[in-house]
Design an enzyme around this catalytic site. Structure first.
Site, PDB file in Angstrom:
ATOM      1  N   LYS A  30     -11.907  -7.377   5.977  1.00  0.00           N
ATOM      2  CA  LYS A  30     -11.326  -6.493   6.987  1.00  0.00           C
ATOM      3  C   LYS A  30     -12.256  -5.318   7.250  1.00  0.00           C
ATOM      4  O   LYS A  30     -12.719  -4.721   6.278  1.00  0.00           O
ATOM      5  CB  LYS A  30      -9.987  -6.002   6.448  1.00  0.00           C
ATOM      6  CG  LYS A  30      -9.268  -5.034   7.337  1.00  0.00           C
ATOM      7  CD  LYS A  30      -7.991  -4.621   6.680  1.00  0.00           C
ATOM      8  CE  LYS A  30      -7.421  -3.458   7.450  1.00  0.00           C
ATOM      9  NZ  LYS A  30      -6.521  -2.678   6.679  1.00  0.00           N
ATOM     10  N   ARG A  80      -3.408   3.632  12.624  1.00  0.00           N
ATOM     11  CA  ARG A  80      -2.833   4.802  11.961  1.00  0.00           C
ATOM     12  C   ARG A  80      -1.825   5.501  12.855  1.00  0.00           C
ATOM     13  O   ARG A  80      -0.929   6.178  12.359  1.00  0.00           O
ATOM     14  CB  ARG A  80      -3.951   5.723  11.466  1.00  0.00           C
ATOM     15  CG  ARG A  80      -4.730   5.021  10.346  1.00  0.00           C
ATOM     16  CD  ARG A  80      -5.861   5.817   9.778  1.00  0.00           C
ATOM     17  NE  ARG A  80      -6.594   4.976   8.811  1.00  0.00           N
ATOM     18  CZ  ARG A  80      -7.772   5.272   8.300  1.00  0.00           C
ATOM     19  NH1 ARG A  80      -8.366   6.401   8.648  1.00  0.00           N
ATOM     20  NH2 ARG A  80      -8.350   4.456   7.455  1.00  0.00           N
ATOM     21  N   ARG A 115     -10.987   7.957   3.374  1.00  0.00           N
ATOM     22  CA  ARG A 115     -10.724   6.913   2.383  1.00  0.00           C
ATOM     23  C   ARG A 115     -12.020   6.388   1.744  1.00  0.00           C
ATOM     24  O   ARG A 115     -12.045   5.304   1.192  1.00  0.00           O
ATOM     25  CB  ARG A 115      -9.984   5.752   3.050  1.00  0.00           C
ATOM     26  CG  ARG A 115      -8.685   6.124   3.753  1.00  0.00           C
ATOM     27  CD  ARG A 115      -7.732   4.934   3.779  1.00  0.00           C
ATOM     28  NE  ARG A 115      -6.717   4.957   4.804  1.00  0.00           N
ATOM     29  CZ  ARG A 115      -5.655   5.750   4.807  1.00  0.00           C
ATOM     30  NH1 ARG A 115      -5.478   6.649   3.860  1.00  0.00           N
ATOM     31  NH2 ARG A 115      -4.767   5.662   5.774  1.00  0.00           N
ATOM     32  N   CYS A 119      -3.752   6.213   0.139  1.00  0.00           N
ATOM     33  CA  CYS A 119      -3.258   4.914  -0.301  1.00  0.00           C
ATOM     34  C   CYS A 119      -2.801   4.897  -1.757  1.00  0.00           C
ATOM     35  O   CYS A 119      -2.578   3.825  -2.335  1.00  0.00           O
ATOM     36  CB  CYS A 119      -4.326   3.848  -0.061  1.00  0.00           C
ATOM     37  SG  CYS A 119      -4.777   3.715   1.691  1.00  0.00           S
ATOM     38  N   CYS A 160      -0.041   4.194   1.681  1.00  0.00           N
ATOM     39  CA  CYS A 160      -0.392   5.167   2.725  1.00  0.00           C
ATOM     40  C   CYS A 160       0.690   5.375   3.778  1.00  0.00           C
ATOM     41  O   CYS A 160       0.781   6.437   4.373  1.00  0.00           O
ATOM     42  CB  CYS A 160      -1.721   4.814   3.393  1.00  0.00           C
ATOM     43  SG  CYS A 160      -1.679   3.273   4.316  1.00  0.00           S
ATOM     44  N   SER A 209      -6.804  -3.267  14.414  1.00  0.00           N
ATOM     45  CA  SER A 209      -6.287  -2.557  15.588  1.00  0.00           C
ATOM     46  C   SER A 209      -7.378  -2.133  16.568  1.00  0.00           C
ATOM     47  O   SER A 209      -7.260  -2.332  17.780  1.00  0.00           O
ATOM     48  CB  SER A 209      -5.476  -1.339  15.130  1.00  0.00           C
ATOM     49  OG  SER A 209      -6.274  -0.473  14.330  1.00  0.00           O
ATOM     50  N   LYS A 211     -12.495  -4.737   1.894  1.00  0.00           N
ATOM     51  CA  LYS A 211     -11.960  -3.874   2.944  1.00  0.00           C
ATOM     52  C   LYS A 211     -12.869  -2.663   3.100  1.00  0.00           C
ATOM     53  O   LYS A 211     -13.058  -1.896   2.150  1.00  0.00           O
ATOM     54  CB  LYS A 211     -10.540  -3.434   2.592  1.00  0.00           C
ATOM     55  CG  LYS A 211      -9.945  -2.459   3.599  1.00  0.00           C
ATOM     56  CD  LYS A 211      -8.483  -2.203   3.332  1.00  0.00           C
ATOM     57  CE  LYS A 211      -7.951  -1.133   4.271  1.00  0.00           C
ATOM     58  NZ  LYS A 211      -6.534  -0.862   4.046  1.00  0.00           N
ATOM     59  N   CYS A 234       0.849  -1.180   0.000  1.00  0.00           N
ATOM     60  CA  CYS A 234       0.000   0.000   0.000  1.00  0.00           C
ATOM     61  C   CYS A 234       0.888   1.233   0.000  1.00  0.00           C
ATOM     62  O   CYS A 234       2.066   1.152   0.318  1.00  0.00           O
ATOM     63  CB  CYS A 234      -0.905   0.013   1.226  1.00  0.00           C
ATOM     64  SG  CYS A 234      -2.274   1.208   1.091  1.00  0.00           S
ATOM     65  N   GLU A 278     -16.605  -7.446  -5.112  1.00  0.00           N
ATOM     66  CA  GLU A 278     -15.173  -7.163  -4.931  1.00  0.00           C
ATOM     67  C   GLU A 278     -14.371  -8.462  -4.929  1.00  0.00           C
ATOM     68  O   GLU A 278     -13.313  -8.561  -5.545  1.00  0.00           O
ATOM     69  CB  GLU A 278     -14.938  -6.416  -3.611  1.00  0.00           C
ATOM     70  CG  GLU A 278     -15.238  -4.927  -3.663  1.00  0.00           C
ATOM     71  CD  GLU A 278     -14.164  -4.126  -4.383  1.00  0.00           C
ATOM     72  OE1 GLU A 278     -13.191  -4.727  -4.882  1.00  0.00           O
ATOM     73  OE2 GLU A 278     -14.298  -2.892  -4.472  1.00  0.00           O
TER      74      GLU A 278
HETATM   75  C1  PBG Z   1      -3.135   0.264   4.870  1.00  0.00           C
HETATM   76  C2  PBG Z   1      -3.699  -0.545   5.947  1.00  0.00           C
HETATM   77  C3  PBG Z   1      -4.532  -0.157   7.021  1.00  0.00           C
HETATM   78  C4  PBG Z   1      -4.679  -1.279   7.834  1.00  0.00           C
HETATM   79  C5  PBG Z   1      -3.984  -2.322   7.226  1.00  0.00           C
HETATM   80  N1  PBG Z   1      -3.406  -1.854   6.053  1.00  0.00           N
HETATM   81  C6  PBG Z   1      -5.084   1.161   7.396  1.00  0.00           C
HETATM   82  C7  PBG Z   1      -6.032   1.839   6.552  1.00  0.00           C
HETATM   83  O1  PBG Z   1      -6.521   1.336   5.542  1.00  0.00           O
HETATM   84  O2  PBG Z   1      -6.311   2.991   6.904  1.00  0.00           O
HETATM   85  C8  PBG Z   1      -5.439  -1.324   9.129  1.00  0.00           C
HETATM   86  C9  PBG Z   1      -5.061  -2.423  10.053  1.00  0.00           C
HETATM   87  C10 PBG Z   1      -5.527  -2.261  11.450  1.00  0.00           C
HETATM   88  O3  PBG Z   1      -6.331  -1.363  11.790  1.00  0.00           O
HETATM   89  O4  PBG Z   1      -5.083  -3.060  12.279  1.00  0.00           O
HETATM   90  N2  PBG Z   1      -3.969   0.675   3.891  1.00  0.00           N
END
Ligand code: PBG
Length: 325
Positions: free
Chosen positions: A248, A205, A217, A130, A122, A274, A195, A120, A233
Site C-alpha cells: 500500500k 483521512r 507517521r 495509529c 488512528c 484514496s 505500507k 488500527c 517487512e
Molecule cells: C489506517 C489506514 C489508512 C489507510 C488505510 N488504513 C490511513 C493512514 O495510514 O494514514 C489509507 C487508505 C487510503 O488512503 O485509501 N491506518
C-alpha cells in the site's frame, strides 16, 4: 529473428485477436471495496475529496453490501468513524463499537460476502495516531495489546478476515495469538505488510476523520525510498503468521508488489488508495483524461504486477464494466 519476419502488430489487428493473446485480465472477484461506517440512521454523507464515496450508517451500508455481493465482488473492508475519540482509542475495542455493529449487521444480511475489518487505532484516537502515545512517540509494545483486543472484538462480531494497518512491529504475532487463544484460529490475517508513509492517503483521512493532530507517521510507516526493506517487512509478517500480504499504496509501488509475488508463497493484495482514486476523478473532471479508461488501466497494471487481490474504491464501477464486457 527480427523485422520484417517479426511484426508484433500482427497480434493487435482486432479486439478479438488482442483479447486472445491478453496476458492479464481483471475480474470482479479480484476486488475488495473499502467502506466507511458511521453512527446514525439513513446517513449517506459524501466525502468531499472522494466523489462517489460516502460515510454510511449501518442500515445504508447493509443495502450497499447487498449490491456489492450481487456484483460478484467477494468482499468489503470496513473503516469506522466512532461516536467519540479519546487518547487510548477505546472505541476501537468496544464490542458495541461502530465497526463491530456493522459487521454483525452485514453478516446477517448477506450470504457469501467476506467482511474484512481494518485494525488500527488512528480512527479512534483523539490525536489521530495509529497507536498509544507515550511522550511524543507511538509506543509499539503497548499498542500491540490494544490492537489485539480490537481484532478480537472484530472476530467475535463475525469478521471473516482482520487486516492490521498500523505498522507496529510484532502486531501479526499479537493478533494471531489472541485469535487462536479465543477459538478464532480460522480467521485469516491480511497484513498491511508493506505500507509506505504516503501523501496518497490524504483524501482517506477526510473520509475516516483520522488525520494526525501533530507530527506525521514517519516513525512507523515505511520510507517510500526503500525497496529491500519491503521484503524484510513481508518476511517478518510471514514468520508471524500473516495469511495475505498487502502492499500500500499500489500504483507508485508496483515494484514492491512484484517483489512480494516472486518471493513469498502468500496471496498478495494491493491497496489502490484514496489519492490514487481521487487523482483520476479530478483529472477526468478537468477533461484532462478519460477517467474510466485510467481506472481500468490502473487496476490492470496492479494485477499485472502480481496482485491477487485489489482493494479499490472503484470496485463497483469496475465490476459493472467487466459485466458489460
Ligand atoms: C489506517 C489506514 C489508512 C489507510 C488505510 N488504513 C490511513 C493512514 O495510514 O494514514 C489509507 C487508505 C487510503 O488512503 O485509501 N491506518
Amino acid at each position: 529473428m527480427g523485422f520484417p519476419v517479426d511484426r508484433p502488430r500482427r497480434l493487435r489487428t482486432s479486439e478479438t485477436m488482442r483479447k486472445m493473446v491478453r496476458e492479464t485480465t481483471l475480474s470482479a472477484s479480484d476486488f475488495i471495496l473499502p467502506l466507511f461506517v458511521c453512527e446514525g440512521e439513513n446517513v449517506k454523507k459524501p466525502v468531499g475529496s472522494m466523489p462517489g464515496v460516502y460515510q454510511m450508517s449501518v442500515d445504508v451500508m447493509v443495502e450497499e453490501c447487498k449490491e456489492v455481493e450481487s456484483l460478484g465482488i467477494p468482499g468489503v473492508i470496513l473503516f469506522g468513524i466512532p461516536a467519540f475519540k479519546d487518547a487510548m482509542g477505546t472505541e476501537a475495542y468496544n464490542e458495541n463499537g461502530i465497526v463491530q455493529k456493522a459487521v454483525r449487521a452485514i453478516k446477517a444480511a448477506t450470504t457469501k460476502l467476506l467482511v474484512v475489518t481494518d485494525v488500527c487505532m488512528c480512527e479512534y484516537t483523539d490525536h489521530g495516531h495509529c497507536g498509544i502515545i507515550k511522550g511524543e512517540e507511538v509506543d509499539n509494545d503497548e499498542t500491540l495489546v490494544h490492537l489485539a483486543n480490537e481484532a478480537l472484538t472484530h472476530a467475535k462480531a463475525g469478521a471473516d478476515i482482520v487486516a492490521p494497518s498500523d505498522m507496529m512491529d510484532g502486531r501479526i504475532d499479537a493478533l494471531r495469538e489472541i485469535l487462536d487463544d479465543n477459538g478464532f484460529e480460522n480467521v485469516p490475517i491480511m497484513s498491511y505488510a508493506v505500507k509506505y508513509c504516503s501523501s496518497f492517503y490524504g483524501p482517506f483521512r477526510e473520509a475516516a476523520e483520522s488525520a494526525p493532530s501533530f507530527g506525521d507517521r514517519k516513525t512507523y510507516q515505511m520510507d517510500p525510498a526503500n525497496r529491500r526493506e519491503g521484503l524484510k517487512e513481508a518476511e517478518l509478517d510471514v514468520l508471524e503468521g500473516a495469511d495475505i500480504l498487502m502492499v500500500k499504496p499500489a500504483l507508485p509501488y508496483l515494484d514492491i508488489i512484484s517483489d512480494l509475488k516472486q518471493n513469498f508463497d502468500r496471496p498478495v493484495a494491493a491497496y489502490h488508495v484514496s489519492g490514487e482514486y481521487s487523482m483520476i476523478i479530478a483529472a477526468d473532471k478537468m477533461g484532462w483524461l478519460d477517467g474510466h479508461r485510467a481506472m481500468m488501466e490502473s487496476l490492470t497494471s496492479i494485477k499485472r504486477a502480481g496482485a491477487d487481490i485489489i482493494l479499490t474504491y472503484y470496485a463497483k464501477e469496475a465490476a459493472k464494466a467487466l459485466k458489460e464486457g
